[in-house]
Design a protein around this motif. Structure first.
Motif, PDB file in Angstrom:
ATOM      1  N   UNK A 104      25.593  37.677  35.612  1.00  0.00           N
ATOM      2  CA  UNK A 104      26.391  38.043  34.451  1.00  0.00           C
ATOM      3  C   UNK A 104      27.215  36.855  33.978  1.00  0.00           C
ATOM      4  N   UNK A 105      27.658  36.937  32.739  1.00  0.00           N
ATOM      5  CA  UNK A 105      28.504  35.896  32.166  1.00  0.00           C
ATOM      6  C   UNK A 105      29.670  36.560  31.457  1.00  0.00           C
ATOM      7  N   UNK A 106      30.748  35.813  31.330  1.00  0.00           N
ATOM      8  CA  UNK A 106      31.867  36.257  30.507  1.00  0.00           C
ATOM      9  C   UNK A 106      31.880  35.388  29.255  1.00  0.00           C
ATOM     10  N   UNK A 107      31.981  36.028  28.114  1.00  0.00           N
ATOM     11  CA  UNK A 107      31.999  35.325  26.830  1.00  0.00           C
ATOM     12  C   UNK A 107      33.353  35.558  26.179  1.00  0.00           C
ATOM     13  N   UNK A 108      34.005  34.466  25.787  1.00  0.00           N
ATOM     14  CA  UNK A 108      35.283  34.548  25.071  1.00  0.00           C
ATOM     15  C   UNK A 108      35.034  34.103  23.633  1.00  0.00           C
ATOM     16  N   UNK A 109      35.394  34.948  22.705  1.00  0.00           N
ATOM     17  CA  UNK A 109      35.156  34.675  21.292  1.00  0.00           C
ATOM     18  C   UNK A 109      36.490  34.608  20.578  1.00  0.00           C
ATOM     19  N   UNK A 110      36.740  33.525  19.863  1.00  0.00           N
ATOM     20  CA  UNK A 110      37.970  33.338  19.102  1.00  0.00           C
ATOM     21  C   UNK A 110      37.624  33.141  17.634  1.00  0.00           C
ATOM     22  N   UNK A 170      33.227  30.552  24.268  1.00  0.00           N
ATOM     23  CA  UNK A 170      32.912  29.889  25.535  1.00  0.00           C
ATOM     24  C   UNK A 170      32.153  30.877  26.422  1.00  0.00           C
ATOM     25  N   UNK A 171      31.326  30.322  27.317  1.00  0.00           N
ATOM     26  CA  UNK A 171      30.505  31.144  28.210  1.00  0.00           C
ATOM     27  C   UNK A 171      30.660  30.615  29.627  1.00  0.00           C
ATOM     28  N   UNK A 172      30.924  31.512  30.569  1.00  0.00           N
ATOM     29  CA  UNK A 172      31.052  31.125  31.973  1.00  0.00           C
ATOM     30  C   UNK A 172      30.331  32.137  32.850  1.00  0.00           C
ATOM     31  N   UNK A 173      29.814  31.653  33.975  1.00  0.00           N
ATOM     32  CA  UNK A 173      29.162  32.542  34.929  1.00  0.00           C
ATOM     33  C   UNK A 173      30.173  33.401  35.659  1.00  0.00           C
ATOM     34  N   UNK A 174      29.747  34.592  36.064  1.00  0.00           N
ATOM     35  CA  UNK A 174      30.593  35.539  36.786  1.00  0.00           C
ATOM     36  C   UNK A 174      29.955  35.825  38.129  1.00  0.00           C
ATOM     37  N   UNK A 175      30.723  35.687  39.198  1.00  0.00           N
ATOM     38  CA  UNK A 175      30.183  35.940  40.529  1.00  0.00           C
ATOM     39  C   UNK A 175      30.087  37.420  40.832  1.00  0.00           C
ATOM     40  N   UNK A 176      31.115  38.183  40.471  1.00  0.00           N
ATOM     41  CA  UNK A 176      31.133  39.598  40.817  1.00  0.00           C
ATOM     42  C   UNK A 176      31.895  40.373  39.758  1.00  0.00           C
ATOM     43  N   UNK A 177      31.453  41.611  39.527  1.00  0.00           N
ATOM     44  CA  UNK A 177      32.094  42.478  38.552  1.00  0.00           C
ATOM     45  C   UNK A 177      32.511  43.765  39.263  1.00  0.00           C
ATOM     46  N   UNK A 178      33.783  44.148  39.123  1.00  0.00           N
ATOM     47  CA  UNK A 178      34.232  45.403  39.723  1.00  0.00           C
ATOM     48  C   UNK A 178      33.788  46.565  38.845  1.00  0.00           C
ATOM     49  N   UNK A 179      33.542  47.704  39.466  1.00  0.00           N
ATOM     50  CA  UNK A 179      33.107  48.904  38.749  1.00  0.00           C
ATOM     51  C   UNK A 179      31.931  48.585  37.843  1.00  0.00           C
ATOM     52  N   UNK A 180      30.928  47.982  38.431  1.00  0.00           N
ATOM     53  CA  UNK A 180      29.781  47.479  37.680  1.00  0.00           C
ATOM     54  C   UNK A 180      29.085  48.602  36.923  1.00  0.00           C
ATOM     55  N   UNK A 181      28.882  48.339  35.613  1.00  0.00           N
ATOM     56  CA  UNK A 181      28.168  49.251  34.725  1.00  0.00           C
ATOM     57  C   UNK A 181      28.827  50.626  34.606  1.00  0.00           C
ATOM     58  N   UNK A 182      30.136  50.703  34.915  1.00  0.00           N
ATOM     59  CA  UNK A 182      30.798  52.007  34.855  1.00  0.00           C
ATOM     60  C   UNK A 182      30.825  52.557  33.438  1.00  0.00           C
ATOM     61  N   UNK A 183      31.106  51.682  32.468  1.00  0.00           N
ATOM     62  CA  UNK A 183      31.196  52.133  31.085  1.00  0.00           C
ATOM     63  C   UNK A 183      29.833  52.592  30.593  1.00  0.00           C
ATOM     64  N   UNK A 184      28.826  51.806  30.877  1.00  0.00           N
ATOM     65  CA  UNK A 184      27.486  52.137  30.414  1.00  0.00           C
ATOM     66  C   UNK A 184      27.002  53.439  31.020  1.00  0.00           C
ATOM     67  N   UNK A 185      27.191  53.579  32.358  1.00  0.00           N
ATOM     68  CA  UNK A 185      26.713  54.785  33.021  1.00  0.00           C
ATOM     69  C   UNK A 185      27.460  56.013  32.516  1.00  0.00           C
ATOM     70  N   UNK A 186      28.758  55.843  32.223  1.00  0.00           N
ATOM     71  CA  UNK A 186      29.519  56.956  31.690  1.00  0.00           C
ATOM     72  C   UNK A 186      29.005  57.411  30.348  1.00  0.00           C
ATOM     73  N   UNK A 187      28.677  56.463  29.474  1.00  0.00           N
ATOM     74  CA  UNK A 187      28.144  56.819  28.167  1.00  0.00           C
ATOM     75  C   UNK A 187      26.755  57.428  28.281  1.00  0.00           C
ATOM     76  N   UNK A 188      25.962  56.934  29.188  1.00  0.00           N
ATOM     77  CA  UNK A 188      24.643  57.524  29.395  1.00  0.00           C
ATOM     78  C   UNK A 188      24.766  58.965  29.871  1.00  0.00           C
TER      79      UNK A 188
END
Length: 199
Positions: A104-110, A170-188
């Motif tokens: 995964x990556x984190x993207x910051x948009x300004x 900017x784009x940076x790599x992410x090592x770990x995400x807490x509560x992975x895919x929680x939002x997506x699974x909730x909407x599904x």
């Protein structure tokens, strides 16, 4: 190995030493360096099991290749094959990593332009995001943070380009995400409930 080629396949020793062996060393190095690149990526993404298995095969292939070189220490062609395989394996590993789009990556948009349309897109397409107002040397800007799988990055960059080609990100790599895919699974889950008419 040389005995097998000479006895079983009737390959002359010179042909083995200056053609077949360098090719085998070259291919072995491509394999182990490509595996090494992928192993490092899996380590950074905390994929312990996969990284361990890849490390085993990486070291095994390397030992076989280096063993053949030591057995033919006076053959300079194998040195060239070894170095060429290392360089090619680095390229192959990078291409594989791009194709697999692991992690995964984190993207910051300004953007000075209000990010309402961008946020609407993120919300309707199941991106996890946060947005804040910030102050820059150019005035007040909208800052949008989002974490996504790397295989969705081209989609997001295309949206940013259509939304505001002048947006800074900017784009940076992410090592770990807490509560992975929680939002997506909730909407599904909500979609399934609506489809099944569960109250």
């Amino acid at each position: 190995m040389e005995r097998f080629f000479s006895e079983a396949l009737n390959v002359p020793p010179e042909t083995f030493s200056f053609i077949i062996l360098p090719i085998l060393v070259f291919l072995a190095r491509i394999c182990d360096v490509s595996i090494s690149t992928l192993r490092i990526i899996f380590v950074l993404n905390s994929r312990k099991g996969t990284a361990t298995i890849l490390g085993f095969f990486e070291s095994l292939i390397w030992l076989v290749a280096i063993g053949q070189i030591f057995q033919h220490i006076n053959n300079p062609v194998t040195y060239i094959a070894y170095a060429g395989g290392f360089a090619t394996g680095t390229l192959v590993g990078m291409l594989l990593e791009e194709r697999l789009a692991l992690g995964r990556v984190v993207v910051r948009i300004m953007t000075q332009k209000p990010a309402t349309k961008l946020v609407d897109y993120l919300q309707t397409h199941n991106f996890r995001y946060s947005t804040v107002k910030a102050e820059s040397e150019e005035g007040i800007v909208d800052v949008v943070f989002t974490v996504l799988k790397r295989d969705r990055l081209p989609e997001l960059l295309a949206v940013i380009e259509s939304f505001n080609p002048k947006a800074f990100y900017t784009i940076e790599g992410v090592k770990k995400v807490s509560q992975e895919d929680a939002v997506v699974s909730g909407r599904l889950r909500q979609r399934w409930k609506q489809a099944l008419k569960i109250r």
